[in-house]
Design a protein around this motif. Structure first.
Motif, PDB file in Angstrom:
ATOM      1  N   ALA A   1      81.515  17.939  -2.803  1.00  0.00           N
ATOM      2  CA  ALA A   1      81.739  16.502  -2.646  1.00  0.00           C
ATOM      3  C   ALA A   1      82.493  15.920  -3.828  1.00  0.00           C
ATOM      4  O   ALA A   1      83.306  14.997  -3.667  1.00  0.00           O
TER       5      ALA A   1
ATOM      6  N   TRP B   1      75.879  15.468   2.449  1.00  0.00           N
ATOM      7  CA  TRP B   1      75.144  14.583   1.561  1.00  0.00           C
ATOM      8  C   TRP B   1      74.596  13.375   2.318  1.00  0.00           C
ATOM      9  O   TRP B   1      73.484  12.911   2.053  1.00  0.00           O
TER      10      TRP B   1
ATOM     11  N   ALA C   1      81.231  18.406   3.156  1.00  0.00           N
ATOM     12  CA  ALA C   1      80.601  18.087   1.875  1.00  0.00           C
ATOM     13  C   ALA C   1      80.021  16.683   1.893  1.00  0.00           C
ATOM     14  O   ALA C   1      78.846  16.473   1.558  1.00  0.00           O
ATOM     15  N   TRP C   2      80.815  15.716   2.280  1.00  0.00           N
ATOM     16  CA  TRP C   2      80.312  14.341   2.300  1.00  0.00           C
ATOM     17  C   TRP C   2      79.323  14.127   3.439  1.00  0.00           C
ATOM     18  O   TRP C   2      78.334  13.407   3.277  1.00  0.00           O
TER      19      TRP C   2
END
Length: 463
Positions: free
Chosen positions: A225, A338, A334-335
């Motif tokens: 991220a 999260w 990645a984002w």
């Protein structure tokens, strides 16, 4: 087939296989150092378990990188003797610096890193691990300096057809070197980030979750991220530098056949090199000029301005889009990972998302190889851009001999690659939960026992 094409294919195969493993070890060295530091800082046995597992992956990757790197040196003598004859005064010292300052550093301290945990003091072991990590980055520094010089040569003069260095500072820090180094280091970080999160996701899917799995998952997604936006920014700067020094490469990447203002950004097309046009083109008007010139009406030089001296279009056009496409997937996973974590925690990650992360385990390799092909094929028809043509330095070997060795390399490399992935899969699936340790063994690092010597913790935990 043309012996020159076969020789280029053989070199491409060797470098493709070799680059996979330094791409992992460059960043993984720093990751295992972080794991070791976290264990020493917190005393949590999960971190030392993560360190043990990923150190094995590092050692395996390092070994294959060394073995495949040896064959690279043979290429210069067997298929490309003219390169060392003409440019060896530059290439030789830079390769020598890499061996003397980086490889020996890595190899010298690797033994302490792998086998000295219970034989040297905690501080010495930590320093050895840090030295190995630094050595991998220093190795990338020298190799990318040479490769960048071949793309944007500087600090040289030519005497009797041979290239000589006149300014080593200019040779090493040539115009494209800072951008390539940053781009490669970030690519290595992203490769390792998705390997960490992908293997952790696989463990969750297969019921082989360990105490360190979620920590490693979080670490991988955090690295991804943070680094993917930096990679996008570095890629933009690298593209602007390439436009300045290698405009023919940019024209091929964007499928710009004739010089034009307000060039569109092609999302998809089928370049036709004979008709010199793009078929089935789908693009966004003026966006290529806006990105490359920061001006929607900016002029992009077309391939017609480099007649007889521009690279093939299709490999660059599609390779660039594969690299960017994988990068966008990395951003999403990645984002998105999260966001899911903050919403539901690691225990409730959707299985579909875990499968996606598992499939992305080696996505960094795909992006790296695609980007490497864009870089190297984009230099053609030159081996040193603007100075030496590839055809001028190739050996006159029979095509049958090159084809036979090419087939041999391909067979061995395929077997090694399958074995490498299978080994990581087997290690990940092997259920080896940490054995219960006494409170004294897992004491806070502030306590005298754990601060002085980690060996008792390890020996009791993994007895």
């Amino acid at each position: 087939m043309d012996p020159l094409i076969l020789a280029r294919m053989q070199f491409a195969l060797n470098i493709t296989f070799h680059i996979l493993f330094p791409t992992i070890t460059i960043a993984l060295g720093w990751v295992v150092l972080f794991m070791l530091w976290r264990w020493r800082r917190t005393g949590e046995s999960a971190w030392v378990a993560a360190y043990q597992f990923w150190t094995k992956v590092f050692a395996l990757s390092f070994a294959l990188g060394v073995v495949s790197g040896v064959t690279m040196s043979f290429q210069f003598g067997t298929n490309w003797p003219g390169f060392m004859e003409r440019a060896g005064n530059i290439a030789g010292p830079l390769l020598g610096y890499e061996v003397l300052t980086a490889f020996f550093l890595e190899a010298g301290f690797l033994g302490i890193m792998l086998f000295g945990r219970e034989r040297v003091s905690p501080r010495v072991h930590l320093i050895a691990t840090a030295t190995v990590a630094f050595g991998t980055t220093l190795s990338a520094f020298w190799i990318l300096s040479l490769n960048s010089w071949m793309q944007t040569p500087a600090g040289y003069e030519i005497r009797d057809g041979v290239v000589h260095a006149v300014d080593w500072w200019a040779v090493i820090f040539n115009p494209s070197f800072p951008y390539r180094l940053a781009h490669k280091l970030l690519a290595s970080g992203l490769t390792v980030a998705f390997l960490l999160s992908g293997v952790s996701a696989w463990q969750m899917l297969k019921g082989a979750t360990r105490p360190e799995t979620r920590r490693v998952m979080r670490l991988g997604l955090t690295i991804g991220a943070v680094l993917i936006p930096l990679q996008i920014a570095a890629g933009d700067l690298h593209g602007l530098n390439t436009l300045q020094h290698q405009p023919a490469k940019i024209a091929a990447m964007e499928g710009v056949w004739t010089t034009e203002r307000g060039a569109p950004l092609l999302l998809f097309a089928l370049p036709d090199e004979q008709a010199r046009e793009n078929r089935l083109a789908i693009g966004i008007p003026r966006l290529a000029s806006l990105i490359l010139k920061h001006d929607a009406a900016g002029e992009i030089r077309g391939l017609d301005a480099f007649e007889g001296a521009h690279p093939p279009v299709k490999p660059l056009f599609f390779g660039f889009r594969v690299m960017v496409g994988v990068g966008m997937l990395m951003l999403v996973f990645a984002w998105g990972g999260w966001w899911l974590y903050r919403r539901s925690g690691w225990l409730r990650l959707p299985r579909a998302w875990l499968w996606g992360l598992a499939l992305m385990s080696f996505s960094g390799w795909i992006a790296t190889v695609a980007g490497w092909y864009v870089t190297e094929i984009g230099r053609q028809p030159f081996i040193v851009y603007g100075l030496l043509r590839t055809s001028e330095v190739a050996a006159r070997n029979p095509g049958s001999m090159i084809a036979a060795s090419l087939a041999g390399y391909a067979t061995v490399y395929l077997a090694l690659l399958i074995a490498y992935i299978a080994a990581i899969k087997r290690m990940a699936e092997k259920s080896a939960p940490l054995a219960p340790a006494s409170p004294a063994a897992l004491a806070s690092p502030a306590s005298p026992a754990s601060a002085r010597d980690p060996a008792p913790v390890i020996s009791r935990t993994f007895a």
